[in-house]
Design an enzyme around this catalytic site. Structure first.
Site: not given
Length: 470
Positions: A286, A401, A431
């Site tokens: 991320s 995501d 995610h």
């Protein structure tokens, strides 16, 4: 959440935890119902934490509860998903009932981030992330009990030792890094030789520098401990995880500067971990994946103009970048690679999942609003910089995501420049899926495959470089 929903979920947790013998089994049904009625205002997470499992597993009750629910028959899981008005199998074709139940529960419990003070959000995320991790990853390879009696290990399993060190951050403050190393004594000499001559990964004097995710605002070395532990265990590489400074107290590019500083420390000290400066690989998830892409870019093609926007401190960072060795490879996991562009996944997966539009907006504002740099700046957005010389890259995207398509766009840009790229999409995964690696069977297998795949990718890079040098 309605009273009936709370009672139903609490009853499910009671049954699941009793089945795993993590909750007292001498409670009668009427006692459970009476107690649940008294605690109906508790959140699901509070309820999970109210159980009293074995002492050494107490901090990981959430791990056992979420993993245990996955063992329920699929028809029951589907009914629970439907009861909570969660996503159907038609909406998310590749997400099984267990994953869709996790998403449904998250949707019911989620509090808008803008309503939560950042310090409280950090504490909550840290507690939840550790509570979901398997207890065994917190057992040191040299713990007294383990040291006094040989632990049984699976074939090719390595015991892992880690320690925290304090180094200087980019502004000469303190910064923690966590260094992991596989315990070589967990294998016999002949066994190690067998591994070296097989397709299994060995250290190859490689070391991995890891940057945790969390929107540049939350997360630390503890929240991503399980994944780093797994990479070390499965590859044999030493791992260095960086506890960089967080926004909004330290807006961009503080995190980037700290991570470059950690890279410089590792380049100087990697010999103490049995690695070479020329064999540093990068990884992050991320926000950490975004940091990986930025660092890979700036180590291979540092932009003096971009760093000059930060004055004297920026010039010093540029000078440092020019002296550092180039990374061998990188593995960004569902990374942040763009700032403004609206990709199709932004519309498809921006609501009802673990990371939504509102979350991105909160993290974005915290990180960039008080930054000395404009939003659309090379040091904030890797897609804007020179990626023509970036190291070989193994990109991992999550299907469900909001950031999925910007990972694809980054991969496409690298391929246009002739950079060696492999892109892998984990189907049915949201995610942040690495946090589910030990509680969801499919995600666990996918995570193992990612680690093995990246290790093989790095091995191929080393072999290619060796052939070119010959």
């Amino acid at each position: 959440m309605t009273k009936s929903t709370v009672l139903s979920i609490n009853a499910l947790l009671n049954k699941a935890l009793m089945t795993m013998k993590l909750a007292p089994t001498d409670r009668k049904d009427h006692e459970i119902k009476e107690n649940d009625a008294q605690q109906e205002s508790f959140t699901l997470k509070q309820k999970m934490r109210s159980y009293n499992p074995m002492t050494n597993c107490q901090l990981h009750t959430l791990h056992y509860a979420m993993k245990g629910i996955g063992y329920l028959p699929t028809p029951i899981l589907e009914k629970l998903v439907g009861y909570l008005k969660g996503p159907t199998s038609k909406q998310y074709l590749h997400a099984n009932a267990h994953m869709r139940l996790i998403l449904a529960v998250n949707s019911k419990l989620k509090t808008p981030l803008e309503l939560t003070p950042m310090h409280e959000l950090r504490e909550r995320f840290a507690a939840d992330a550790v509570a979901m991790q398997a207890p065994h990853v917190w057992q040191q390879a040299n713990d007294t009990i383990i040291g006094n009696m040989k632990r049984f290990t699976k074939q090719n399993e390595k015991l892992v030792h880690w320690e925290d060190k304090v180094i200087a951050n980019a502004d000469d403050g303190d910064m923690t890094i966590r260094c992991y190393q596989a315990d070589a004594s967990s294998h016999g000499e002949s066994e190690k030789n067998d591994i070296h001559n097989s397709d299994e990964t060995v250290s190859d004097e490689t070391v991995l520098l890891y940057f945790h995710g969390g929107g540049f605002c939350i997360g630390d070395v503890n929240t991503h401990h399980e994944f780093c532990h797994a990479v070390c265990e499965q590859t044999g590489w030493p791992i260095v995880s960086v506890d960089y400074r967080l926004a909004p107290e330290h807006p961009a590019p503080a995190a980037l500067k700290d991570c470059i500083t950690a890279y410089a420390w590792l380049a100087e000290h990697c010999h103490t971990l049995g690695a070479l400066p020329s064999r540093i690989v990068l990884a992050g998830d991320s926000a950490g994946g975004g940091l990986s892409t930025l660092i890979a870019q700036q180590l291979t093609a540092p932009s003096q103009i971009a760093w000059s926007d930060l004055g004297i401190a920026g010039q010093k960072m540029f000078d440092l970048l020019e002296r550092l060795p180039k990374p061998l490879a990188q593995m960004p996991l569902y990374p942040v690679t763009d700032i403004e562009t609206d990709y199709p996944s932004w519309e498809l997966y921006g609501e009802g999942l673990l990371l939504d539009h509102a979350d991105v907006a909160v993290f974005d504002a915290a990180c960039l609003d008080n930054s000395p740099l404009p939003r659309q700046h090379i040091l904030n957005c890797p897609m804007l910089g020179d990626n023509s010389k970036v190291c070989p890259t193994y990109i991992v995207a999550a299907e469900l995501d909001v950031l999925r398509d910007e990972a694809f766009a980054y991969a496409k840009q690298l391929k246009v420049h002739g950079v060696a790229v492999e892109t892998h999409t984990i189907l049915g995964a949201p995610h942040g899926f690495i946090h589910f690696m030990s509680i969801h069977q499919g995600i666990g297998q996918a995570t193992d495959d990612i680690i093995k795949g990246f290790a093989s990718f790095v091995r191929d890079v080393i072999n290619t470089q060796s052939q070119l040098a010959a």
